[in-house]
Write a protein that holds these residues in place. Structure first.
Motif, mmCIF file in Angstrom:
data_model
loop_
_atom_site.group_PDB
_atom_site.id
_atom_site.type_symbol
_atom_site.label_atom_id
_atom_site.label_comp_id
_atom_site.label_asym_id
_atom_site.label_seq_id
_atom_site.Cartn_x
_atom_site.Cartn_y
_atom_site.Cartn_z
ATOM 1 N N ALA A 1 6.023 -2.347 -1.464
ATOM 2 C CA ALA A 1 5.804 -1.763 -0.145
ATOM 3 C C ALA A 1 4.397 -1.181 -0.019
ATOM 4 N N ALA A 2 3.839 -0.713 -1.145
ATOM 5 C CA ALA A 2 2.493 -0.141 -1.138
ATOM 6 C C ALA A 2 1.404 -1.206 -1.264
ATOM 7 N N GLY A 3 1.794 -2.472 -1.368
ATOM 8 C CA GLY A 3 0.814 -3.553 -1.419
ATOM 9 C C GLY A 3 0.429 -4.014 -2.801
ATOM 10 N N PHE A 4 1.140 -3.563 -3.833
ATOM 11 C CA PHE A 4 0.863 -4.015 -5.198
ATOM 12 C C PHE A 4 1.536 -5.357 -5.451
ATOM 13 N N ARG A 5 1.008 -6.087 -6.428
ATOM 14 C CA ARG A 5 1.603 -7.356 -6.846
ATOM 15 C C ARG A 5 1.871 -7.309 -8.352
ATOM 16 N N TRP B 1 1.323 -3.792 -12.358
ATOM 17 C CA TRP B 1 1.196 -4.103 -10.938
ATOM 18 C C TRP B 1 -0.211 -3.733 -10.499
ATOM 19 N N HIS B 2 -0.865 -4.615 -9.724
ATOM 20 C CA HIS B 2 -2.250 -4.379 -9.312
ATOM 21 C C HIS B 2 -2.402 -4.386 -7.795
ATOM 22 N N LYS B 3 -3.404 -3.643 -7.346
ATOM 23 C CA LYS B 3 -3.820 -3.671 -5.947
ATOM 24 C C LYS B 3 -5.307 -3.353 -5.888
ATOM 25 N N ASP B 4 -6.059 -4.136 -5.131
ATOM 26 C CA ASP B 4 -7.478 -3.885 -4.929
ATOM 27 C C ASP B 4 -7.650 -3.025 -3.681
ATOM 28 N N PHE C 1 2.250 7.066 -2.987
ATOM 29 C CA PHE C 1 1.413 5.875 -3.187
ATOM 30 C C PHE C 1 0.207 5.882 -2.249
ATOM 31 N N ALA C 2 0.384 6.391 -1.033
ATOM 32 C CA ALA C 2 -0.763 6.490 -0.119
ATOM 33 C C ALA C 2 -1.786 7.485 -0.651
ATOM 34 N N LEU C 3 -1.305 8.601 -1.230
ATOM 35 C CA LEU C 3 -2.202 9.584 -1.829
ATOM 36 C C LEU C 3 -2.933 8.983 -3.026
#
Length: 349
Positions: A151-155, A340-343, A113-115
């Motif tokens: 954990a990766a910050g997605f909602r 799931w989204h993350k900006d 997920f960081a990659l």
């Protein structure tokens, strides 16, 4: 956007693990990995070599970045995919082998997920944007994937019903006619060169853009992006595009694809199917039976081709009540997926 040429650092992976860009030689390993994940998370596998090849080395590869993660024995254990879908939107896929022990899977997922985030930030930078939205997915009740996404910050932002309708041979001719004033036809073709009519293609794009303007998380896609993306799908066929006219004016559009039959959960062969990628009706024509006429067109076409089903996706929270139309015409939910989204801010890497 193509994948960066330099392999990412393996820092964060277990000792001896590697990450690099996949090639055509890796396709079968990716298919097996994805099928193991699908069987564990959904209950049955569906991935096939045709689609994976299209994404990794085929027409779809130009807008996708991929990373394949292998363990010290060379077994494919994780796959990161970032699709530069349009300005401000990156579709992110992270697949981790369900056969991994949890103490190994957790750091591999965190690394993946960081990659994906670094790759997405790079895509935004290359587009000259300040930020982009990462849009990832999961099967409903896949607690492992949900935990990693959080954990990766997605909602979690939405759920989707994946629906199918059985098709019978009789429906090739036995189906309701459109209402008065409504005419449905395939996108016209130039007989001399076989290419679709440019005006019809623009009409499809414009109708879909207008009809989805008030839908959840809608974003504008240029005509060129729209065509290039859909043509990269191995199921793409120009004769699966329909236009509906009301009183002579373009009013509705449906874009379908071919779904190649593989094996059912019991290992039995399955015939080809059809899939509704997009269906839209211009706001000025709603209430005229346009959507139903378009759906009957794709059903009749599937029946005429000897196919046994038509699939589609519907927003489980849509205020339009589209699911009621689909249910009334015989569609039923087969499984449920999540968005799931993350900006993320743009970064050169």
């Amino acid at each position: 956007m193509s994948s960066p040429a330099v392999a990412p650092s393996s820092a964060g992976l277990p000792s001896g693990w590697t990450a690099r860009e996949p090639t055509g030689d890796d396709v079968e390993d990716l298919v097996r990995l994805l099928r193991r994940h699908e069987k564990e998370a959904r209950g049955w596998p569906g991935a096939d070599s045709e689609q994976v090849t299209a994404d990794v080395t085929g027409k779809g590869a130009v807008t996708r970045s991929h990373w394949l993660i292998r363990d010290p024995e060379g077994v494919a254990r994780a796959w990161v995919s970032c699709h530069d879908r349009a300005a401000g939107r990156v579709l992110v896929g992270v697949t981790v082998d369900p056969d991994l022990d949890p103490e190994v899977a957790e750091p591999v997922a965190a690394y993946a997920f960081a990659l994906a985030e670094r790759t997405s930030a790079g895509i935004a930078h290359d587009r000259g944007l300040a930020a982009t939205q990462m849009d990832s997915g999961a099967f409903e009740d896949d607690d492992r994937q949900d935990r990693w996404l959080r954990a990766a910050g997605f909602r979690l932002v939405r759920t989707w019903w994946q629906m199918e309708r059985p098709v019978t041979p009789e429906e090739a001719t036995d189906h309701p006619e459109p209402r008065e004033g409504v005419v449905v036809h395939r996108v016209r073709r130039d007989d001399a060169v076989g290419l679709p009519d440019e005006d019809d293609l623009h009409a499809v794009h414009e109708i879909l853009e207008e009809s989805f303007a008030d839908h959840f998380n809608n974003y504008r896609e240029t005509f060129e992006e729209f065509l290039d993306r859909l043509r990269a799908d191995p199921g793409h066929r120009w004769d699966h595009w329909w236009l509906a006219e009301v009183d002579g004016a373009p009013a509705g559009a449906l874009v379908g694809t071919t779904v190649t039959g593989r094996l059912d959960p019991q290992g039995n062969p399955v015939p080809d199917g059809s899939y509704v990628e997009y269906i839209g009706v211009h706001s000025s024509a709603r209430g005229r039976g346009v959507a139903k006429a378009l759906l009957w067109a794709v059903i009749a076409d599937a029946a005429a081709r000897g196919r046994n089903r038509v699939g589609l996706e519907v927003d489980a929270e849509s205020p339009t009540g589209a699911d009621g139309l689909y249910t009334s015409m015989g569609w039923r939910t087969v499984y449920v997926t999540e968005s799931w989204h993350k900006d993320v801010e743009a970064s050169a890497g």
